[in-house]
Design a protein around this motif. Sequence first.
Motif, PDB file in Angstrom:
ATOM      1  N   ALA A  53     -14.765  13.468  -6.277  1.00  0.00           N
ATOM      2  CA  ALA A  53     -13.429  12.873  -6.390  1.00  0.00           C
ATOM      3  C   ALA A  53     -12.381  13.694  -5.665  1.00  0.00           C
ATOM      4  N   PRO A  80      -7.708  14.031  -3.399  1.00  0.00           N
ATOM      5  CA  PRO A  80      -8.223  12.903  -4.198  1.00  0.00           C
ATOM      6  C   PRO A  80      -7.452  11.605  -3.983  1.00  0.00           C
ATOM      7  N   TRP A  81      -6.127  11.703  -3.763  1.00  0.00           N
ATOM      8  CA  TRP A  81      -5.350  10.466  -3.638  1.00  0.00           C
ATOM      9  C   TRP A  81      -5.594   9.760  -2.311  1.00  0.00           C
ATOM     10  N   VAL A  85     -11.929   6.547  -4.272  1.00  0.00           N
ATOM     11  CA  VAL A  85     -12.790   6.605  -5.447  1.00  0.00           C
ATOM     12  C   VAL A  85     -12.022   6.130  -6.674  1.00  0.00           C
ATOM     13  N   ARG A 110      -0.869   1.156  -6.259  1.00  0.00           N
ATOM     14  CA  ARG A 110      -1.238   2.230  -5.339  1.00  0.00           C
ATOM     15  C   ARG A 110      -2.581   2.006  -4.657  1.00  0.00           C
TER      16      ARG A 110
ATOM     17  N   ALA B 126      -4.079  10.144 -12.296  1.00  0.00           N
ATOM     18  CA  ALA B 126      -3.120   9.569 -11.351  1.00  0.00           C
ATOM     19  C   ALA B 126      -3.549   9.857  -9.915  1.00  0.00           C
ATOM     20  N   ALA B 127      -4.052  11.070  -9.685  1.00  0.00           N
ATOM     21  CA  ALA B 127      -4.484  11.439  -8.328  1.00  0.00           C
ATOM     22  C   ALA B 127      -5.618  10.530  -7.854  1.00  0.00           C
ATOM     23  N   THR B 128      -6.583  10.255  -8.742  1.00  0.00           N
ATOM     24  CA  THR B 128      -7.690   9.399  -8.320  1.00  0.00           C
ATOM     25  C   THR B 128      -7.236   7.946  -8.164  1.00  0.00           C
ATOM     26  N   LEU B 129      -6.073   7.609  -8.725  1.00  0.00           N
ATOM     27  CA  LEU B 129      -5.546   6.253  -8.545  1.00  0.00           C
ATOM     28  C   LEU B 129      -4.655   6.173  -7.310  1.00  0.00           C
ATOM     29  N   GLY B 130      -4.620   7.239  -6.550  1.00  0.00           N
ATOM     30  CA  GLY B 130      -3.900   7.184  -5.281  1.00  0.00           C
ATOM     31  C   GLY B 130      -2.522   7.827  -5.286  1.00  0.00           C
ATOM     32  N   ALA B 131      -2.195   8.557  -6.353  1.00  0.00           N
ATOM     33  CA  ALA B 131      -0.856   9.141  -6.435  1.00  0.00           C
ATOM     34  C   ALA B 131      -0.862  10.570  -5.883  1.00  0.00           C
ATOM     35  N   SER B 132      -0.029  10.829  -4.886  1.00  0.00           N
ATOM     36  CA  SER B 132       0.128  12.182  -4.355  1.00  0.00           C
ATOM     37  C   SER B 132       0.909  13.004  -5.388  1.00  0.00           C
ATOM     38  N   GLN B 136       2.871  11.584  -8.477  1.00  0.00           N
ATOM     39  CA  GLN B 136       2.451  11.906  -9.842  1.00  0.00           C
ATOM     40  C   GLN B 136       3.651  12.374 -10.657  1.00  0.00           C
TER      41      GLN B 136
END
Lengths: 367, 228
Positions: A53, A80-81, A85, A110, B126-132, B136
Amino acid sequence: MAGNELSNLALAIDIEGEQGFRLQLDCELPDTGITAIYGPSGSGKSTLLDCVAGLRRPQPGSRIHFRDESWQAGGQYLPPWERRVGYVFQDGRLFPHLDVRGNLAYALKRAGQAGPSLDTVVELLDLRELLPRATQALSAGQKQRVAIARALLSAPQLLLLDEPLANLDHAAIGELIPCLRRLASELALPMLYVSHDIEEVSQLADHLLLLEHGRATAQGPLLELCSRLDTRLSHEEQAAAIVLATVRQHDPDFGLTELDLEGYTLFVNQLPDSAGRQRRVRIPARDISVCRERPGQSSILNILPVKIAEIEESGAARIMLRLSLGSQHLLARITRKSATELGLSVGDAVFAQIKSAALLMEMAESS
Amino acid sequence: MPLSTAEQDAIYLTIALAGITTVLLLLIGTPLAWWLSRRRGTLPALVESLVAMPLILPPTVLGFYLLLLLAPDTALGQFWQALTGSQLAFSFSALVIGSVIYSLPFVVQPLQSAFQRIPQGLLQAAATLGASPAVQFRSVVVPMCRRSFLAAASLGFAHTVGEFGVVLMIGGNIPGETQVLSIALYDQVESLRFAEAHRLAAGLVMFSLALLFLLYRRGGRDSWRVTS
């Protein structure tokens, strides 16, 4: 490292953890279906997911490739962002300041590119009625369903699940397992599924990676790996082979279902399935005994003619047999004394007696 | 008896000083509190100690050193002189600088403890959902710490309104420029104008009580909780 084509998930990871723990592996995993990462606690399963991840950063020499994307190679490291994943954590990690709808919207907003629609995901996970609820008002099973939905809505190309069923009760697990299989096939979404529960793994996984003390000890298709004698699986108390059988017909008078296993008949407790469907059946090694002659009159319904393919010692008193039945295999754990008295050797044709109780562990349908 | 011009000026000046100070405190205190909440070690401990100093130091000590620092013959004083054409010491700007330092712990500490309560796992999710990291912070940390921001801003504002020692040392007592409420009150008492002093003092008591009451009635903590 096998091959250079980057058409799948290639991992070469080296990372040090707490108390001298080190995860070191180099493997290629399929980029389709559900791959279970199985091992005892402390074997590095979650660390591996965190590295994939991007939540933990392995040593600079590590490489992580997914399909044609490089997530880590040399000094380059994708945060990760920016990795596509989805991550379902053991503890859900829903945002407490948002309701269910808000949590889902967070992911949707997002999602880098078009993924499954909100309606599709809400439908698949049966969340319609939960949408306006506060996350604190959800049961453990509902929370995990929301967490899975949220991960899906971020339009991932790879879904990571870290023991998502660990805190759930039996009923919730029974609902979620078929649901996860449905997601994997309907959304064509590859999954890495961490678990220390072999029964869960047997129901879900297509592929299996075994981890021990931070090392990958074996990997392969689930059915094949479970019937091998050279992995730690066969040395576990609950060692079991998994076979594929087809539903032939039901016998409601006796509450049984007749399955076709390599042309032979296997009776199990009655299943709701209609005829013709293929099922996985898990048969624990301790529930199989062998005899030279077909027993004339026995209370045991399932007696199959098999051939001894392999013999391996399993502790001082017991040995493990690998039995072939057509193209599939069974495992039987018997005492060394019996084996000696029967004079068993590789290639012998024997009869395997399966206690029907063993087949209560009926598995979810295979894809 | 209507308020005198001097009193009106003092009220206006106090509100302007507290308002500007609060905005600056939030701008400086938020990243500082975030940094302190995520780090352990010697440097963060030292910074944390420095931030907390105004809580225990006599304001006159702080004021004295600030006065030396802002004097026209120092580098900072000369820089200011060159930049603005006016002296820094005994100016409104000096008051702002002093107030920001003096009230910093009242903003940093509530924010820091609120930030420390945010589970790292939520930020990872949040990071894995695309938030830098910036996203975040904006989408998870800020909404989860809304009340703590309100508390930090209120305490920073109220504490600036209530300061006296630092202001007296670096601002002097120039009506319309540096004479804030607490100084005006001191002046009135010095010259035995007790009736007017009562009015200002009682006003400050009411203001402080009302602000703290509003703050505490809403609950000091952020209302979210994590259940598993």
